[in-house]
Design a protein around this motif. Structure first.
Motif, PDB file in Angstrom:
ATOM      1  N   UNK A  35       0.823  -1.203   0.000  1.00 51.17           N
ATOM      2  CA  UNK A  35       0.000   0.000   0.000  1.00 51.17           C
ATOM      3  C   UNK A  35       0.860   1.258   0.000  1.00 51.17           C
ATOM      4  N   UNK A  36       0.775   2.049  -1.067  1.00 44.24           N
ATOM      5  CA  UNK A  36       1.458   3.338  -1.171  1.00 44.24           C
ATOM      6  C   UNK A  36       2.961   3.251  -0.910  1.00 44.24           C
ATOM      7  N   UNK A  37       3.547   2.143  -1.359  1.00 42.77           N
ATOM      8  CA  UNK A  37       4.992   1.970  -1.289  1.00 42.77           C
ATOM      9  C   UNK A  37       5.462   1.548  -2.665  1.00 42.77           C
ATOM     10  N   UNK A  38       6.746   1.761  -2.945  1.00 40.95           N
ATOM     11  CA  UNK A  38       7.215   1.529  -4.311  1.00 40.95           C
ATOM     12  C   UNK A  38       8.684   1.136  -4.320  1.00 40.95           C
ATOM     13  N   UNK A  39       9.083   0.528  -5.422  1.00 43.07           N
ATOM     14  CA  UNK A  39      10.481   0.200  -5.653  1.00 43.07           C
ATOM     15  C   UNK A  39      10.772   0.467  -7.128  1.00 43.07           C
ATOM     16  N   UNK A 154       9.879  10.906  10.879  1.00 45.16           N
ATOM     17  CA  UNK A 154       9.782   9.926   9.807  1.00 45.16           C
ATOM     18  C   UNK A 154       8.449  10.018   9.084  1.00 45.16           C
ATOM     19  N   UNK A 155       8.379   9.365   7.947  1.00 40.82           N
ATOM     20  CA  UNK A 155       7.141   9.346   7.162  1.00 40.82           C
ATOM     21  C   UNK A 155       5.991   8.752   7.957  1.00 40.82           C
ATOM     22  N   UNK A 156       4.784   9.157   7.612  1.00 38.94           N
ATOM     23  CA  UNK A 156       3.606   8.497   8.174  1.00 38.94           C
ATOM     24  C   UNK A 156       3.506   7.078   7.629  1.00 38.94           C
ATOM     25  N   UNK A 157       2.857   6.228   8.397  1.00 36.79           N
ATOM     26  CA  UNK A 157       2.772   4.813   8.056  1.00 36.79           C
ATOM     27  C   UNK A 157       1.836   4.581   6.875  1.00 36.79           C
ATOM     28  N   UNK A 158       2.134   3.550   6.111  1.00 34.68           N
ATOM     29  CA  UNK A 158       1.247   3.042   5.068  1.00 34.68           C
ATOM     30  C   UNK A 158       1.115   1.545   5.280  1.00 34.68           C
ATOM     31  N   UNK A 159       0.189   0.928   4.575  1.00 34.45           N
ATOM     32  CA  UNK A 159       0.057  -0.518   4.658  1.00 34.45           C
ATOM     33  C   UNK A 159      -0.767  -0.968   5.844  1.00 34.45           C
ATOM     34  N   UNK A 160      -0.477  -2.188   6.303  1.00 32.21           N
ATOM     35  CA  UNK A 160      -1.264  -2.820   7.357  1.00 32.21           C
ATOM     36  C   UNK A 160      -1.246  -1.984   8.634  1.00 32.21           C
ATOM     37  N   UNK A 162      -2.139   0.966   9.203  1.00 34.93           N
ATOM     38  CA  UNK A 162      -1.631   2.328   9.039  1.00 34.93           C
ATOM     39  C   UNK A 162      -2.384   3.328   9.912  1.00 34.93           C
ATOM     40  N   UNK A 163      -3.706   3.185   9.995  1.00 32.96           N
ATOM     41  CA  UNK A 163      -4.479   4.137  10.795  1.00 32.96           C
ATOM     42  C   UNK A 163      -4.069   4.078  12.264  1.00 32.96           C
ATOM     43  N   UNK A 164      -3.938   2.877  12.773  1.00 32.16           N
ATOM     44  CA  UNK A 164      -3.533   2.698  14.176  1.00 32.16           C
ATOM     45  C   UNK A 164      -2.126   3.243  14.409  1.00 32.16           C
ATOM     46  N   UNK A 165      -1.207   2.910  13.523  1.00 30.53           N
ATOM     47  CA  UNK A 165       0.175   3.348  13.680  1.00 30.53           C
ATOM     48  C   UNK A 165       0.309   4.858  13.520  1.00 30.53           C
ATOM     49  N   UNK A 166      -0.514   5.430  12.669  1.00 27.24           N
ATOM     50  CA  UNK A 166      -0.431   6.876  12.460  1.00 27.24           C
ATOM     51  C   UNK A 166      -1.026   7.682  13.606  1.00 27.24           C
ATOM     52  N   UNK A 167      -1.848   7.055  14.431  1.00 24.68           N
ATOM     53  CA  UNK A 167      -2.349   7.772  15.607  1.00 24.68           C
ATOM     54  C   UNK A 167      -1.180   8.224  16.477  1.00 24.68           C
ATOM     55  N   UNK A 168      -0.175   7.357  16.640  1.00 25.63           N
ATOM     56  CA  UNK A 168       1.019   7.737  17.404  1.00 25.63           C
ATOM     57  C   UNK A 168       1.793   8.844  16.709  1.00 25.63           C
ATOM     58  N   UNK A 169       1.921   8.732  15.391  1.00 29.21           N
ATOM     59  CA  UNK A 169       2.692   9.724  14.642  1.00 29.21           C
ATOM     60  C   UNK A 169       2.005  11.090  14.657  1.00 29.21           C
ATOM     61  N   UNK A 170       0.679  11.093  14.577  1.00 24.53           N
ATOM     62  CA  UNK A 170      -0.050  12.360  14.631  1.00 24.53           C
ATOM     63  C   UNK A 170       0.031  12.982  16.024  1.00 24.53           C
ATOM     64  N   UNK A 171       0.005  12.132  17.046  1.00 24.58           N
ATOM     65  CA  UNK A 171       0.195  12.616  18.411  1.00 24.58           C
ATOM     66  C   UNK A 171       1.578  13.242  18.550  1.00 24.58           C
ATOM     67  N   UNK A 172       2.590  12.569  18.020  1.00 23.46           N
ATOM     68  CA  UNK A 172       3.949  13.102  18.044  1.00 23.46           C
ATOM     69  C   UNK A 172       4.035  14.445  17.327  1.00 23.46           C
ATOM     70  N   UNK A 173       3.455  14.524  16.140  1.00 22.37           N
ATOM     71  CA  UNK A 173       3.495  15.767  15.370  1.00 22.37           C
ATOM     72  C   UNK A 173       2.855  16.916  16.144  1.00 22.37           C
ATOM     73  N   UNK A 174       1.712  16.635  16.766  1.00 22.58           N
ATOM     74  CA  UNK A 174       1.017  17.679  17.523  1.00 22.58           C
ATOM     75  C   UNK A 174       1.856  18.164  18.701  1.00 22.58           C
TER      76      UNK A 174
END
Length: 261
Positions: A35-39, A154-160, A162-174
């Motif tokens: 999901x939203x990753x590339x090579x 770091x980048x926000x999470x994608x893939x499996x 992602x919503x749960x993992x990004x809750x931490x990242x959004x908290x960090x950003x805030x």
């Protein structure tokens, strides 16, 4: 005893060739990698070239690449390669990307070389031998207050999950937005870590710890004099849940801000 100076030369020679591939090759076909990753074709070409070179020069050392996984000897030392750290930047013409090659000993990175080919910068370090950009010794900045600090995340999470993992990242950003001078997202862990090491930014926070992403940059930042730790303040190694590099004067204040993340 491992001769880190000699291995630093081997790593540098590998990245001389890898950097030329990155700048001279066309990006070519880009494949989805979840999901939203590339090579890109460049990722594959660089990894194949560096793996072959290292297996010839250091057959006694194992190899771990982001795209091909592990190979080679199963001893105490392992090379860890991200052939293009910042592939999304590369394929979109953003020059913030690099080739990142670290050496891991017992879950701790002890050597790193990172080449930022479009910026013309080469960073290197080996444990006990200092950290350098080109021929110049590098150190972190001496910022003493979070409200004067520039912090990369770091980048926000994608893939499996992602919503749960990004809750931490959004908290960090805030939290950071309320406390520090500026928050930045450069899209490359290699860039984040070497810019902490060389005093361009004050801190890098990644809530992840893949060895190919972090091994080289962690070695360079630590050897430059930055504090490398997990989100709970314990010393960073390749088993940590997060990768945080920060100038020593800001470590305690940052840990307080991160409580509960």
């Amino acid at each position: 005893m491992t001769d880190l100076r000699s291995l630093l030369g081997v790593a540098g020679a590998a990245l001389d060739q890898a950097s030329t591939l990155v700048t001279d090759m066309a990006v070519g076909a880009v494949q989805a990698k979840g999901d939203r990753d590339m090579v890109s074709e460049i990722d594959f070409a660089v990894e194949e070239h560096v793996r072959t070179f290292l297996q010839k020069e250091t057959p006694e050392i194992g190899f771990l690449g982001e795209e091909s996984g592990g190979a080679g000897a199963g001893g105490a030392l392992t090379w860890a390669l991200d052939p293009v750290d910042g592939t999304a930047n590369l394929v979109n013409g953003i020059p913030l990307c690099g080739v990142s090659l670290g050496l891991i000993a017992d879950n701790r990175s002890v050597l790193g070389v990172i080449d930022l080919p479009f910026l013309g910068q080469r960073y290197r370090a080996a444990e006990g031998h200092g950290a350098y950009c080109g021929d110049d010794r590098i150190w972190p900045r001496e910022t003493t207050s979070l409200n004067e600090a520039i912090v990369a995340i770091g980048d926000y999470a994608v893939g499996e999950r992602a919503q749960e993992r990004n809750a931490r990242r959004l908290d960090l950003t805030a939290r950071l937005a309320e406390s520090v001078l500026r928050v930045r997202m450069f899209g490359s862990a290699a860039v984040d870590l070497v810019w902490v090491a060389s005093g361009k930014i004050d801190c890098s926070i990644a809530l992840s710890n893949h060895p190919w992403d972090m091994a080289a940059g962690a070695a360079i930042a630590r050897e430059a004099g930055a504090v490398l730790m997990d989100v709970d303040g314990t010393p960073h190694d390749l088993t940590s849940a997060a990768t945080i590099a920060v100038s020593s004067a800001l470590g305690d204040a940052l840990l307080e801000l991160l409580t509960g993340i």
